[in-house]
Every structure is written in structure tokens, then in C-alpha cells.
Design a protein around this motif. Structure first.
Motif, PDB file in Angstrom:
ATOM      1  N   LYS A   8      -1.732   2.662  -6.155  1.00  0.00           N
ATOM      2  CA  LYS A   8      -1.018   1.442  -6.514  1.00  0.00           C
ATOM      3  C   LYS A   8       0.478   1.709  -6.567  1.00  0.00           C
ATOM      4  CE  LYS A   8      -0.965  -2.231 -10.004  1.00  0.00           C
ATOM      5  NZ  LYS A   8       0.476  -2.225 -10.247  1.00  0.00           N
ATOM      6  N   SER A   9       1.260   0.791  -6.019  1.00  0.00           N
ATOM      7  CA  SER A   9       2.722   0.799  -6.008  1.00  0.00           C
ATOM      8  C   SER A   9       3.325   1.752  -4.976  1.00  0.00           C
ATOM      9  CB  SER A   9       3.300   1.128  -7.397  1.00  0.00           C
ATOM     10  OG  SER A   9       2.903   0.150  -8.334  1.00  0.00           O
ATOM     11  N   PHE A  10       2.505   2.461  -4.192  1.00  0.00           N
ATOM     12  CA  PHE A  10       3.062   3.267  -3.114  1.00  0.00           C
ATOM     13  C   PHE A  10       3.763   2.343  -2.112  1.00  0.00           C
ATOM     14  CE2 PHE A  10       1.164   7.724  -2.837  1.00  0.00           C
ATOM     15  CZ  PHE A  10       0.976   7.820  -4.198  1.00  0.00           C
ATOM     16  N   ASP A  11       4.902   2.781  -1.572  1.00  0.00           N
ATOM     17  CA  ASP A  11       5.590   2.018  -0.531  1.00  0.00           C
ATOM     18  C   ASP A  11       4.842   2.157   0.788  1.00  0.00           C
ATOM     19  OD1 ASP A  11       7.654   1.163  -2.214  1.00  0.00           O
ATOM     20  OD2 ASP A  11       8.812   2.990  -1.857  1.00  0.00           O
ATOM     21  N   VAL A  12       4.820   1.067   1.559  1.00  0.00           N
ATOM     22  CA  VAL A  12       4.134   1.053   2.849  1.00  0.00           C
ATOM     23  C   VAL A  12       5.152   0.788   3.951  1.00  0.00           C
ATOM     24  CG1 VAL A  12       2.319  -0.006   4.236  1.00  0.00           C
ATOM     25  CG2 VAL A  12       2.028   0.199   1.762  1.00  0.00           C
ATOM     26  N   VAL A  13       5.226   1.689   4.918  1.00  0.00           N
ATOM     27  CA  VAL A  13       6.179   1.535   6.017  1.00  0.00           C
ATOM     28  C   VAL A  13       5.429   1.519   7.337  1.00  0.00           C
ATOM     29  CG1 VAL A  13       8.012   2.666   4.711  1.00  0.00           C
ATOM     30  CG2 VAL A  13       6.590   4.017   6.242  1.00  0.00           C
ATOM     31  N   GLY A  14       5.999   0.790   8.298  1.00  0.00           N
ATOM     32  CA  GLY A  14       5.433   0.728   9.628  1.00  0.00           C
ATOM     33  C   GLY A  14       6.349   1.393  10.638  1.00  0.00           C
ATOM     34  N   LYS A  15       6.097   1.118  11.888  1.00  0.00           N
ATOM     35  CA  LYS A  15       6.905   1.736  12.940  1.00  0.00           C
ATOM     36  C   LYS A  15       8.344   1.256  12.922  1.00  0.00           C
ATOM     37  CE  LYS A  15       3.395   2.980  16.371  1.00  0.00           C
ATOM     38  NZ  LYS A  15       2.929   2.779  17.759  1.00  0.00           N
ATOM     39  N   GLU A  58      -1.161   6.678   9.058  1.00  0.00           N
ATOM     40  CA  GLU A  58      -0.882   7.956   9.707  1.00  0.00           C
ATOM     41  C   GLU A  58      -0.760   9.091   8.692  1.00  0.00           C
ATOM     42  OE1 GLU A  58       2.644   7.095  11.995  1.00  0.00           O
ATOM     43  OE2 GLU A  58       1.441   6.706  13.795  1.00  0.00           O
ATOM     44  N   SER A  59      -0.158   8.793   7.548  1.00  0.00           N
ATOM     45  CA  SER A  59       0.025   9.839   6.545  1.00  0.00           C
ATOM     46  C   SER A  59       0.300   9.210   5.188  1.00  0.00           C
ATOM     47  CB  SER A  59       1.181  10.773   6.922  1.00  0.00           C
ATOM     48  OG  SER A  59       2.415  10.059   6.933  1.00  0.00           O
ATOM     49  N   THR A  69       2.279   3.915   8.295  1.00  0.00           N
ATOM     50  CA  THR A  69       1.274   3.321   9.188  1.00  0.00           C
ATOM     51  C   THR A  69       1.797   3.279  10.619  1.00  0.00           C
ATOM     52  OG1 THR A  69       1.989   0.999   9.104  1.00  0.00           O
ATOM     53  CG2 THR A  69       0.670   1.823   7.251  1.00  0.00           C
ATOM     54  N   ASP A  70       0.892   2.978  11.550  1.00  0.00           N
ATOM     55  CA  ASP A  70       1.289   2.838  12.957  1.00  0.00           C
ATOM     56  C   ASP A  70       1.466   1.376  13.341  1.00  0.00           C
ATOM     57  OD1 ASP A  70      -1.287   1.847  13.052  1.00  0.00           O
ATOM     58  OD2 ASP A  70      -2.077   3.396  14.386  1.00  0.00           O
ATOM     59  N   ILE A  71       1.669   0.502  12.371  1.00  0.00           N
ATOM     60  CA  ILE A  71       1.736  -0.941  12.594  1.00  0.00           C
ATOM     61  C   ILE A  71       3.182  -1.380  12.806  1.00  0.00           C
ATOM     62  CG2 ILE A  71       1.280  -3.203  11.564  1.00  0.00           C
ATOM     63  CD1 ILE A  71      -0.994  -1.894  10.001  1.00  0.00           C
ATOM     64  N   THR A  72       3.413  -2.235  13.799  1.00  0.00           N
ATOM     65  CA  THR A  72       4.738  -2.807  14.015  1.00  0.00           C
ATOM     66  C   THR A  72       4.869  -4.115  13.239  1.00  0.00           C
ATOM     67  OG1 THR A  72       4.086  -4.137  15.941  1.00  0.00           O
ATOM     68  CG2 THR A  72       4.762  -1.843  16.351  1.00  0.00           C
ATOM     69  N   LYS A  73       6.108  -4.544  13.052  1.00  0.00           N
ATOM     70  CA  LYS A  73       6.346  -5.811  12.360  1.00  0.00           C
ATOM     71  C   LYS A  73       5.704  -6.972  13.120  1.00  0.00           C
ATOM     72  CE  LYS A  73       9.988  -8.857  10.631  1.00  0.00           C
ATOM     73  NZ  LYS A  73      11.455  -9.064  10.470  1.00  0.00           N
ATOM     74  N   GLU A  74       5.789  -6.938  14.456  1.00  0.00           N
ATOM     75  CA  GLU A  74       5.201  -8.007  15.262  1.00  0.00           C
ATOM     76  C   GLU A  74       3.689  -8.063  15.083  1.00  0.00           C
ATOM     77  OE1 GLU A  74       5.019  -9.568  19.918  1.00  0.00           O
ATOM     78  OE2 GLU A  74       5.958  -7.645  19.422  1.00  0.00           O
ATOM     79  N   ARG A 119      -9.301   7.262  10.149  1.00  0.00           N
ATOM     80  CA  ARG A 119      -8.294   7.321  11.211  1.00  0.00           C
ATOM     81  C   ARG A 119      -8.909   7.363  12.595  1.00  0.00           C
ATOM     82  NH1 ARG A 119      -3.767   5.261  12.706  1.00  0.00           N
ATOM     83  NH2 ARG A 119      -2.411   6.638  13.898  1.00  0.00           N
ATOM     84  N   GLU A 120     -10.105   7.905  12.701  1.00  0.00           N
ATOM     85  CA  GLU A 120     -10.761   8.006  14.006  1.00  0.00           C
ATOM     86  C   GLU A 120     -11.094   6.639  14.592  1.00  0.00           C
ATOM     87  OE1 GLU A 120     -14.113  10.617  13.850  1.00  0.00           O
ATOM     88  OE2 GLU A 120     -12.954  12.269  13.011  1.00  0.00           O
ATOM     89  N   LEU A 121     -11.168   5.610  13.763  1.00  0.00           N
ATOM     90  CA  LEU A 121     -11.443   4.263  14.279  1.00  0.00           C
ATOM     91  C   LEU A 121     -10.340   3.797  15.220  1.00  0.00           C
ATOM     92  CD1 LEU A 121     -12.787   2.329  11.156  1.00  0.00           C
ATOM     93  CD2 LEU A 121     -14.090   3.470  12.949  1.00  0.00           C
ATOM     94  N   ALA A 122      -9.119   4.302  14.986  1.00  0.00           N
ATOM     95  CA  ALA A 122      -7.991   3.916  15.836  1.00  0.00           C
ATOM     96  C   ALA A 122      -7.863   4.827  17.050  1.00  0.00           C
ATOM     97  CB  ALA A 122      -6.695   3.964  15.015  1.00  0.00           C
ATOM     98  N   ALA A 123      -8.424   6.017  16.969  1.00  0.00           N
ATOM     99  CA  ALA A 123      -8.273   6.996  18.048  1.00  0.00           C
ATOM    100  C   ALA A 123      -9.348   6.862  19.114  1.00  0.00           C
ATOM    101  CB  ALA A 123      -8.305   8.414  17.464  1.00  0.00           C
ATOM    102  N   GLN A 124     -10.490   6.300  18.760  1.00  0.00           N
ATOM    103  CA  GLN A 124     -11.587   6.190  19.712  1.00  0.00           C
ATOM    104  C   GLN A 124     -11.320   5.099  20.753  1.00  0.00           C
ATOM    105  OE1 GLN A 124     -14.928   5.398  17.159  1.00  0.00           O
ATOM    106  NE2 GLN A 124     -15.436   7.560  16.936  1.00  0.00           N
TER     107      GLN A 124
END
Length: 247
Positions: A8-15, A58-59, A69-74, A119-124
Motif C-alpha cells: 500500500k502507498s507504493f508509487d507506480v510508474v510506467g514507461k 517489471e520490478s 511497470t511496462d505500461i505506457t500512458k496511452e 510476469r510470464e503471462l506477459a512474456a508468453q
């Protein structure tokens, strides 16, 4: 093996965007696994909740309290919305996973379907998304971590404390331990109860029922949050309760 609290309260950043901070975690009843984090976002997201799958993470930097995360704003802006609904259903999950190119976690034998980790759900290689089932049997039963905190914990013979925190296993995002505050019973001692020892969660009574006794809990090893949980500590805990370890 590393464990984290429910973040809880961790910052979340994208690409290309700082999305906000974790507000809650959504945990499924069947596997006691985090399926989504909800994120408090700024005005750019129209004030709606943003959902992040562990498969997109990602980490996690525990020291700096940052989730990358590997998510872009778009991608985030165009993600499926709940449109005012409170509950996540399988139709929403299907659309969500399709949008982010994630394989479904709900098909296959494991906690993450055919994958060992989220994470493997995104790599497969993406597979054809199964059609949502028409009846309720295929619907997820997902609950908020916020709601579970402060739930009463009950032993075979009596209640003995309240949930103070959840320890989440790295990579699998499975709840491995409940941190129980026994202040009202044993003078403030904190103890760990394995999720494997939970027999039932009564969402109406806000009570978690386990198959250990109150006496066992009273004499169990004390948990000190400031000391990282090690395998040796886990061995001692399982040995004390005379239980076979999950590993």
C-alpha cells in the motif's frame, strides 16, 4: 525467498508516466493471490481507478517503495473501464488481458494458469482468449486487501487476534502469511499464520477461520516486522506447528 507486505502507498510508474500510488490490492478467494492492484491516479485519468496486473510489473523497489511497470500512458488511458460497476467480472478481465496482451491466469493448472509466475503471462506468446462462461461458476471471487485488514482471526476453539498485514510472496503474488495482532489476548505479540492453515474466510462475519488452537498461537514464535522473514524463520514456524512446509 522474499516476502513483501501488500505494498500500500507504493508509487507506480510506467514507461512514460508516473501513474500514482497503490491504493489497494484485489485478492482472489480461491488461491489467495493478488490479481490486480488499484492505483490512485492524478487528474489525467479522469479520477477513475487504474488497475495494474502483477503480470505488467517489471520490478518492485522495496527500499524506495516504487513499482515499475511496462505500461505506457496511452495504454492506461485506453484500458477497459468498469463503467461505474463495483465488481470485476470475467468479461472485464477478458477485455483487460486482451488490451494489455496478457495471457489469462484463470486457464491452466497453476496459480497463474500455465505460468509459474505472474510476469510470464506477459512474456508468453498470446493465446486465444477463452470466452467468459455464461453461468456464475466461472466468475472470479475477488476481494479488497483493505477489507481483509482488521478481520478477526479465529482458532479451533476461540478467536485470538486481528489481521494487521499480509505477507506476499515475490513473483507469485500469493498471500503466504497473515500477520496477526494478538494485542487483546496476548499483550501485543504479533504472530504469523500461514495461508495454508486457513480453513474458511467468512466475508459476512469478517472472520478468518484457521485449524490451529489458541494455545498454539499464544506460544508460537513472535513475528517482528523489522526483521526480514528468512527461510530459517519459516522452518522454525512450520516445525513449531508440526506442519509440512509448502516448499
Amino acid at each position: 525467498m522474499h516476502f513483501k507486505s501488500w505494498l500500500k502507498s507504493f508509487d507506480v510508474v510506467g514507461k512514460d508516466e508516473d501513474f500514482g500510488s497503490v491504493d489497494d490490492a484485489l485478492i482472489d478467494e480461491k488461491d489467495l493471490t493478488i490479481r490486480y492492484f488499484t492505483v490512485k491516479t492524478g487528474n489525467w485519468f479522469s479520477g477513475e481507478k487504474m488497475y495494474i496486473s502483477p503480470a505488467s510489473i517489471e520490478s518492485i523497489n522495496v527500499n524506495d517503495e516504487v513499482i515499475t511497470t511496462d505500461i505506457t500512458k496511452e495504454e492506461a488511458e485506453n484500458a477497459p473501464r468498469l463503467e461505474g460497476r463495483e465488481l470485476i467480472d470475467r468479461t472485464y478481465e477478458t477485455n483487460f488481458h486482451t488490451h494489455y496482451g496478457l495471457n489469462p491466469y484463470w486457464t491452466g493448472p497453476g496459480v497463474w494458469g500455465t505460468s509459474f509466475t505472474a510476469r510470464e503471462l506477459a512474456a508468453q506468446q498470446p493465446v486465444a482468449m477463452p470466452e467468459p462462461e455464461e453461468d456464475s461458476k466461472g466468475e472470479p471471487e475477488i476481494y479488497k486487501a483493505k477489507d481483509i485488514i482488521r478481520y478477526e482471526f479465529a482458532a479451533q476453539d476461540d478467536s485470538f487476534g486481528q489481521v494487521e498485514d499480509l505477507l506476499i510472496e515475490e513473483d507469485s503474488y500469493k498471500v503466504r502469511y497473515f500477520v496477526i495482532d494478538t494485542r487483546k489476548f496476548f499483550g501485543g505479540k504479533k504472530v504469523l499464520i500461514s495461508a495454508d492453515w486457513v480453513e474458511n474466510i467468512d466475508w459476512i462475519k469478517a472472520q478468518i477461520q484457521t485449524n490451529v488452537t489458541k494455545e498454539q498461537v499464544e506460544n508460537s514464535p513472535e513475528y517482528l516486522p523489522e526483521i526480514p522473514l528468512s527461510r530459517e524463520m519459516e522452518v522454525d514456524l512450520y516445525s513449531y506447528y508440526n506442519r509440512a512446509p509448502y516448499w
